[in-house]
Design a protein around this motif. Structure first.
Motif: not given
Length: 142
Positions: A33-48
């Motif tokens: 489960x990803x509870x971290x919004x994409x806005x907090x991380x660079x693309x390499x760590x985003x949900x996609x």
């Protein structure tokens, strides 16, 4: 990777990486489960990116980004149901693991004794004692 056990079937972690997925699957986790919004991380760590790696490793992946504004009863219930419906152990992650522990604790309010909820969080390294009044208040409504 810093996976912390909260219960026998629920684990939390600070930010994970796509490269961690095979190790996560090998540890017996079945759902991430990803509870971290994409806005907090660079693309390499985003949900996609994390989802693609999780699916490639045979893991289920659920996006449930949480902020102060979205830590609401509906999302707490969605998180709890995701855990309940998982085929096996669940790993939820965010920046530090705290949000993932808090949302779990809120979902257990009234279903587990508050002392037991707080002890489980503490066993994973998260001191949620300041959440006691909220957990007790929710328990009275369940």
């Amino acid at each position: 990777m810093d996976i912390r056990q909260i219960t026998p079937t629920y684990f939390v972690a600070p930010q994970i990486d796509a490269a961690d997925m095979n190790d996560i699957a090998a540890a017996g986790i079945t759902t991430v489960i990803c509870n971290r919004p994409d806005a907090e991380v660079p693309p390499s760590l985003q949900a996609d990116a994390i989802e693609a790696a999780a699916l490639a490793a045979g893991l289920a992946f659920v996006r449930l980004p949480l902020t102060h504004q979205t830590m609401n009863p509906e999302n707490v219930e969605l998180h709890a149901k995701t855990i309940e419906k998982s085929a096996g152990p669940v790993l939820a992650y965010c920046a530090s693991g705290t949000r993932s522990t808090i949302v779990w604790a809120l979902g257990k309010a009234g279903k587990m004794n508050t002392d037991d909820v707080l002890a489980a969080a503490r066993s994973g390294g998260y001191d949620l004692d300041n959440l006691r009044p909220t957990l007790d208040a929710i328990a009275k409504t369940v």
